[in-house]
Design an enzyme around this catalytic site. Structure first.
Site, PDB file in Angstrom:
ATOM      1  N   MET A 130       0.094  -3.136 -16.655  1.00 32.62           N
ATOM      2  CA  MET A 130       1.212  -2.262 -17.075  1.00 32.62           C
ATOM      3  C   MET A 130       0.749  -0.813 -17.095  1.00 32.62           C
ATOM      4  O   MET A 130      -0.370  -0.518 -17.516  1.00 32.62           O
ATOM      5  CB  MET A 130       1.671  -2.647 -18.483  1.00 32.62           C
ATOM      6  CG  MET A 130       2.063  -4.099 -18.641  1.00 32.62           C
ATOM      7  SD  MET A 130       2.724  -4.417 -20.277  1.00 32.62           S
ATOM      8  CE  MET A 130       2.810  -6.218 -20.268  1.00 32.62           C
ATOM      9  N   MET A 173       3.245  -4.457 -13.171  1.00 31.95           N
ATOM     10  CA  MET A 173       4.368  -3.746 -13.803  1.00 31.95           C
ATOM     11  C   MET A 173       4.052  -2.260 -13.776  1.00 31.95           C
ATOM     12  O   MET A 173       3.805  -1.629 -14.808  1.00 31.95           O
ATOM     13  CB  MET A 173       4.550  -4.261 -15.238  1.00 31.95           C
ATOM     14  CG  MET A 173       5.222  -5.615 -15.284  1.00 31.95           C
ATOM     15  SD  MET A 173       4.944  -6.469 -16.833  1.00 31.95           S
ATOM     16  CE  MET A 173       3.350  -7.171 -16.505  1.00 31.95           C
ATOM     17  N   MET A 180      11.689 -13.018 -14.145  1.00 30.09           N
ATOM     18  CA  MET A 180      11.357 -12.639 -15.526  1.00 30.09           C
ATOM     19  C   MET A 180      12.384 -13.264 -16.470  1.00 30.09           C
ATOM     20  O   MET A 180      13.595 -13.121 -16.273  1.00 30.09           O
ATOM     21  CB  MET A 180      11.376 -11.114 -15.697  1.00 30.09           C
ATOM     22  CG  MET A 180      10.260 -10.366 -14.993  1.00 30.09           C
ATOM     23  SD  MET A 180       8.595 -10.943 -15.390  1.00 30.09           S
ATOM     24  CE  MET A 180       8.498 -10.640 -17.163  1.00 30.09           C
ATOM     25  N   GLY A 239       6.984  -6.034 -20.437  1.00 30.34           N
ATOM     26  CA  GLY A 239       6.338  -4.994 -21.247  1.00 30.34           C
ATOM     27  C   GLY A 239       5.531  -5.547 -22.396  1.00 30.34           C
ATOM     28  O   GLY A 239       4.525  -4.955 -22.782  1.00 30.34           O
ATOM     29  N   PHE A 240       5.962  -6.663 -22.939  1.00 27.97           N
ATOM     30  CA  PHE A 240       5.280  -7.191 -24.122  1.00 27.97           C
ATOM     31  C   PHE A 240       5.249  -8.717 -24.099  1.00 27.97           C
ATOM     32  O   PHE A 240       6.170  -9.339 -23.570  1.00 27.97           O
ATOM     33  CB  PHE A 240       6.011  -6.731 -25.401  1.00 27.97           C
ATOM     34  CG  PHE A 240       6.104  -5.243 -25.509  1.00 27.97           C
ATOM     35  CD1 PHE A 240       5.047  -4.501 -26.035  1.00 27.97           C
ATOM     36  CD2 PHE A 240       7.218  -4.564 -25.039  1.00 27.97           C
ATOM     37  CE1 PHE A 240       5.107  -3.113 -26.100  1.00 27.97           C
ATOM     38  CE2 PHE A 240       7.293  -3.174 -25.091  1.00 27.97           C
ATOM     39  CZ  PHE A 240       6.233  -2.450 -25.627  1.00 27.97           C
ATOM     40  N   GLY A 241       4.225  -9.263 -24.708  1.00 28.95           N
ATOM     41  CA  GLY A 241       4.160 -10.706 -24.897  1.00 28.95           C
ATOM     42  C   GLY A 241       4.926 -11.073 -26.161  1.00 28.95           C
ATOM     43  O   GLY A 241       5.327 -10.195 -26.936  1.00 28.95           O
ATOM     44  N   GLY A 242       5.142 -12.349 -26.355  1.00 34.42           N
ATOM     45  CA  GLY A 242       5.718 -12.838 -27.600  1.00 34.42           C
ATOM     46  C   GLY A 242       7.200 -12.558 -27.782  1.00 34.42           C
ATOM     47  O   GLY A 242       7.701 -12.595 -28.905  1.00 34.42           O
ATOM     48  N   GLY A 294       7.755 -15.222 -19.534  1.00 30.26           N
ATOM     49  CA  GLY A 294       8.304 -14.628 -20.743  1.00 30.26           C
ATOM     50  C   GLY A 294       8.963 -15.653 -21.642  1.00 30.26           C
ATOM     51  O   GLY A 294       9.953 -16.263 -21.255  1.00 30.26           O
ATOM     52  N   GLY A 295       8.372 -15.863 -22.807  1.00 28.33           N
ATOM     53  CA  GLY A 295       8.967 -16.783 -23.774  1.00 28.33           C
ATOM     54  C   GLY A 295       8.907 -18.236 -23.348  1.00 28.33           C
ATOM     55  O   GLY A 295       9.671 -19.071 -23.846  1.00 28.33           O
ATOM     56  N   GLY A 335       1.905 -17.066 -22.419  1.00 27.54           N
ATOM     57  CA  GLY A 335       0.959 -16.230 -23.143  1.00 27.54           C
ATOM     58  C   GLY A 335       0.726 -16.760 -24.542  1.00 27.54           C
ATOM     59  O   GLY A 335      -0.214 -17.528 -24.798  1.00 27.54           O
TER      60      GLY A 335
HETATM   61  C1  DX5 Z   1       5.604  -9.652 -20.229  1.00 23.85           C
HETATM   62  C2  DX5 Z   1       4.506 -10.250 -19.391  1.00 23.85           C
HETATM   63  C3  DX5 Z   1       4.199 -11.653 -19.688  1.00 23.85           C
HETATM   64  C4  DX5 Z   1       3.674 -11.942 -21.074  1.00 23.85           C
HETATM   65  C5  DX5 Z   1       4.223 -13.275 -21.461  1.00 23.85           C
HETATM   66  O1  DX5 Z   1       5.874  -8.389 -19.734  1.00 23.85           O
HETATM   67  O2  DX5 Z   1       4.865 -10.173 -18.027  1.00 23.85           O
HETATM   68  O3  DX5 Z   1       3.338 -12.228 -18.705  1.00 23.85           O
HETATM   69  O4  DX5 Z   1       2.266 -11.976 -21.142  1.00 23.85           O
HETATM   70  O5  DX5 Z   1       3.938 -13.523 -22.785  1.00 23.85           O
HETATM   71  P1  DX5 Z   1       4.652 -14.697 -23.605  1.00 23.85           P
HETATM   72  O6  DX5 Z   1       4.395 -15.968 -22.860  1.00 23.85           O
HETATM   73  O7  DX5 Z   1       3.974 -14.630 -24.924  1.00 23.85           O
HETATM   74  O8  DX5 Z   1       6.127 -14.380 -23.655  1.00 23.85           O
HETATM   75 ZN    ZN Z   2       3.572 -11.301 -16.597  1.00 22.78          ZN
END
Ligand code: DX5
Ligand code: ZN
Length: 224
Positions: free
Chosen positions: A40, A71, A140, A145-148, A179-180, A200
């Site tokens: 990112m 990204m 996606m 942008g973020f995990g979790g 994602g999720g 993740g």
């Molecule tokens: C989000 C990332 C994902 C992220 C997924 O922008 O592209 O790869 O690491 O994390 P989880 O599985 O925790 O949603």
């Molecule tokens: Zn990813």
């Protein structure tokens, strides 16, 4: 559909980087298929992560193929150095790629698998004309942008439409979701036609990441 191979790709973003070597060993022993790496740039997405150095470090610490999710704006700037560092796949966001066909060809020329990815709000029409050129299509299931983050359920119908486009184009591209993805959401993605699952937090925040990888895989196999 029954011949689809299930791939689980834990995302490094959720790992404890201070214990990188150990975290990688755990998922490798747990039967992960790929390691997903989220690059990112703080411009395309509102977050910064890592680049070539970490890809190279992971390549030395694990045998898992490195699945690199770019990204970033102007992703082509990084193709060569990231493939040299060990990327097995390079996936660009179509939102940053006015010359998507050229970018996919360049990635293949460098010897990596060429992937395209779409934000939840981006239409599948953006990849229709290059469907037969893709090695990987990443849908996606959260905003990048973020995990979790919470899985966006409207993307399930899009996964099914993506599978139809690949089939119609006689494309062997893998269909990945990101994602999720967790026990609660993986089966619905698999049923819709996905075969490759980024996970993740589901894996790295689990008490037993190895068991979690097995559980995610089993949920797909159960409905194969
Ligand atoms: C989000 C990332 C994902 C992220 C997924 O922008 O592209 O790869 O690491 O994390 P989880 O599985 O925790 O949603
Ligand atoms: Zn990813």
């Amino acid at each position: 559909m029954t011949t689809r191979k299930i791939r689980i790709a834990p995302s490094l973003l959720a790992a404890d980087i201070g214990r990188l070597r150990e975290e990688l060993a755990i998922i490798e022993e747990g039967g992960a298929d790929w390691l997903h790496l989220d690059v990112m740039d703080g411009v395309f997405v509102p977050n910064l992560t890592f680049g070539e150095k970490i890809i190279d470090t992971c390549r030395r610490y694990t045998k898992l193929p490195l699945d690199v999710h770019l990204m970033v704006v102007e992703p082509e700037k990084y193709f060569e150095s990231f493939v040299k560092a060990g990327a097995a796949t390079l996936t660009v966001h179509v939102e940053t790629a006015p010359h998507l066909h050229r970018q996919l060809m360049r990635i293949k020329e460098l010897g990596a698998m060429a992937g395209a990815t779409l934000n939840p709000s981006t239409s599948l029409e953006t990849i229709r004309e290059v469907a037969s050129d893709l090695d990987l299509l990443l849908i996606m299931t959260v905003n990048p942008g973020f995990g979790g983050q919470k899985f966006i359920h409207n993307t399930v119908a899009k996964i099914a439409r993506a599978r139809e486009i690949l089939t119609a184009a006689h494309s062997n591209a893998l269909l990945e979701v990101d994602g999720g993805v967790a026990r609660e959401t993986i089966q619905t993605c698999w049923r819709a036609g996905a075969d490759t699952f980024v996970a993740g937090n589901a894996v790295f925040a689990a008490k037993d990441p190895k068991a979690e990888i097995a559980a995610l895989r089993a949920l797909c196999a159960e409905t194969a």
